[in-house]
Design an enzyme around this catalytic site. Sequence first.
Site, mmCIF file in Angstrom:
data_model
loop_
_atom_site.group_PDB
_atom_site.id
_atom_site.type_symbol
_atom_site.label_atom_id
_atom_site.label_comp_id
_atom_site.label_asym_id
_atom_site.label_seq_id
_atom_site.Cartn_x
_atom_site.Cartn_y
_atom_site.Cartn_z
ATOM 1 N N GLU A 113 -7.559 -2.858 3.671
ATOM 2 C CA GLU A 113 -6.734 -1.683 3.922
ATOM 3 C C GLU A 113 -6.803 -1.289 5.406
ATOM 4 O O GLU A 113 -5.787 -0.949 6.017
ATOM 5 C CB GLU A 113 -7.202 -0.513 3.044
ATOM 6 C CG GLU A 113 -6.362 0.738 3.167
ATOM 7 C CD GLU A 113 -6.866 1.859 2.276
ATOM 8 O OE1 GLU A 113 -6.459 3.014 2.517
ATOM 9 O OE2 GLU A 113 -7.677 1.596 1.356
ATOM 10 N N LYS A 157 0.849 -1.188 0.000
ATOM 11 C CA LYS A 157 0.000 0.000 0.000
ATOM 12 C C LYS A 157 0.884 1.238 0.000
ATOM 13 O O LYS A 157 1.974 1.241 0.585
ATOM 14 C CB LYS A 157 -0.909 0.028 1.241
ATOM 15 C CG LYS A 157 -1.739 1.298 1.371
ATOM 16 C CD LYS A 157 -2.513 1.357 2.679
ATOM 17 C CE LYS A 157 -3.223 2.694 2.818
ATOM 18 N NZ LYS A 157 -3.986 2.817 4.078
ATOM 19 N N GLU A 197 -7.983 12.029 12.872
ATOM 20 C CA GLU A 197 -7.200 10.830 13.179
ATOM 21 C C GLU A 197 -6.259 11.032 14.358
ATOM 22 O O GLU A 197 -5.153 11.544 14.196
ATOM 23 C CB GLU A 197 -6.397 10.385 11.957
ATOM 24 C CG GLU A 197 -5.697 9.058 12.163
ATOM 25 C CD GLU A 197 -5.212 8.444 10.860
ATOM 26 O OE1 GLU A 197 -4.379 7.536 10.933
ATOM 27 O OE2 GLU A 197 -5.675 8.867 9.792
ATOM 28 N N LYS A 243 -12.035 14.901 0.034
ATOM 29 C CA LYS A 243 -11.328 15.375 1.227
ATOM 30 C C LYS A 243 -10.921 16.839 1.081
ATOM 31 O O LYS A 243 -11.002 17.616 2.046
ATOM 32 C CB LYS A 243 -10.112 14.494 1.490
ATOM 33 C CG LYS A 243 -10.478 13.073 1.897
ATOM 34 C CD LYS A 243 -9.249 12.195 2.022
ATOM 35 C CE LYS A 243 -9.621 10.780 2.448
ATOM 36 N NZ LYS A 243 -8.449 9.866 2.498
ATOM 37 N N GLU A 264 -11.858 10.469 -4.254
ATOM 38 C CA GLU A 264 -11.728 10.494 -2.795
ATOM 39 C C GLU A 264 -10.876 11.678 -2.347
ATOM 40 O O GLU A 264 -11.199 12.354 -1.364
ATOM 41 C CB GLU A 264 -11.114 9.185 -2.298
ATOM 42 C CG GLU A 264 -10.908 9.161 -0.778
ATOM 43 C CD GLU A 264 -10.307 7.856 -0.273
ATOM 44 O OE1 GLU A 264 -9.612 7.892 0.753
ATOM 45 O OE2 GLU A 264 -10.550 6.809 -0.906
#
Length: 382
Positions: A233, A141, A189, A372, A368
């Site tokens: 993921e 990834k 986060e 954001k 995506e």
Amino acid sequence: MTWEQPSQAFQVFGLGTAARLVGRRNEGLREARRTLERTIARFDVEPSPGPTPLVFAGSAFDPSGPKTDTAWDAFGGWQVIVPAITLLRRGDEWAGWACAGDFPIEEHAAQIASGPETSPDELGASIARAVAEIQAGHYQKVVLAASRIVETGPMTPAEVLARLARAFPTCTIFSIRTGGLTWLGASPEPLAESRGGYVSLVSLAGSRRRGRDSAEDARLERELLDSEKERWEHRLVVEAITAEAQGLVDDLRVPAEPTIMKLANIQHLFTPIEGRLAPDRSLLELVERLHPTPAVGGWPRDAALSAIRRLEGMDRGWYAGPVGWVDAAGDGQFVVGLRTALLGRGFARLYAGAGIVSDSDPSAELDEIETKLDALRGVIAR
């Protein structure tokens, strides 16, 4: 420096400067941690069950990454900041501390560097190359990001922060000002938090946009929960965090299944992870060990960082780097610098990224990233 968690009625304001230590741009978390530890050790504070003075810190994402944006030069590779006056609010309770320091005249807002914005076509091609490299087995990834410049008009950093707090009450709203520029954001986060020896960590990876109505929102939530790609993921991040925490955190508790975290315009797979800080270990060690998580860098870490340097073509500066604070008792909070902007005179540079895996669709990943970026555009753009 400011720090706010609106949904928890928690705010910290740092006024003036008692100390500001800045590292070179090729330095990172290791040097920041050592400086932060030395700074905390100098506090002459009696043991107390109440609040203690705070030291703020932040660092760049990758000290070995490209350094093409001169706007980040004033921030350096890391900063450790002791305000002259610190005010802290939890609910209706206030606390404060004062240190000998300066209150410099307010710097005039600087101009954002006029470097190129990330082209969607170029980023789409980089995503396609990353998918090919992942399918060839080079890594599992990688997170690729983009930047955009938007006009802000006469809006001040304080106005932007107030808008962010209203728009994203469940996020951590933060800011650091230096060299006439303000780095600010609304991070969803948490990276690591320690309170009284107990540690909280978070895996936040895998996303869908919010629906236009409750029915569409529920459909997208179910799609996210049922997506093999997104769950893989997310699981990669959970496994990496728990592996990195070994030896630093005891009695790790990890839920078997993720839940959903809903933000204003996006929803994420979310797994909270808890434990106890091991004896003679610190929150700062944990932050250094965890950064960058697969959620913002990729996996394996070294191969993903190499791919970001080759494919992204952007100076991330402090985007996706850790930012937070530690008190004299060693407790504190750090978040990942996401949903961020570098604010200058009349303009701001916005940052956002997406995780790329073997079955990623470049057009979907670009969508995506734009989703954001829209979260910040709607708040910051004039």
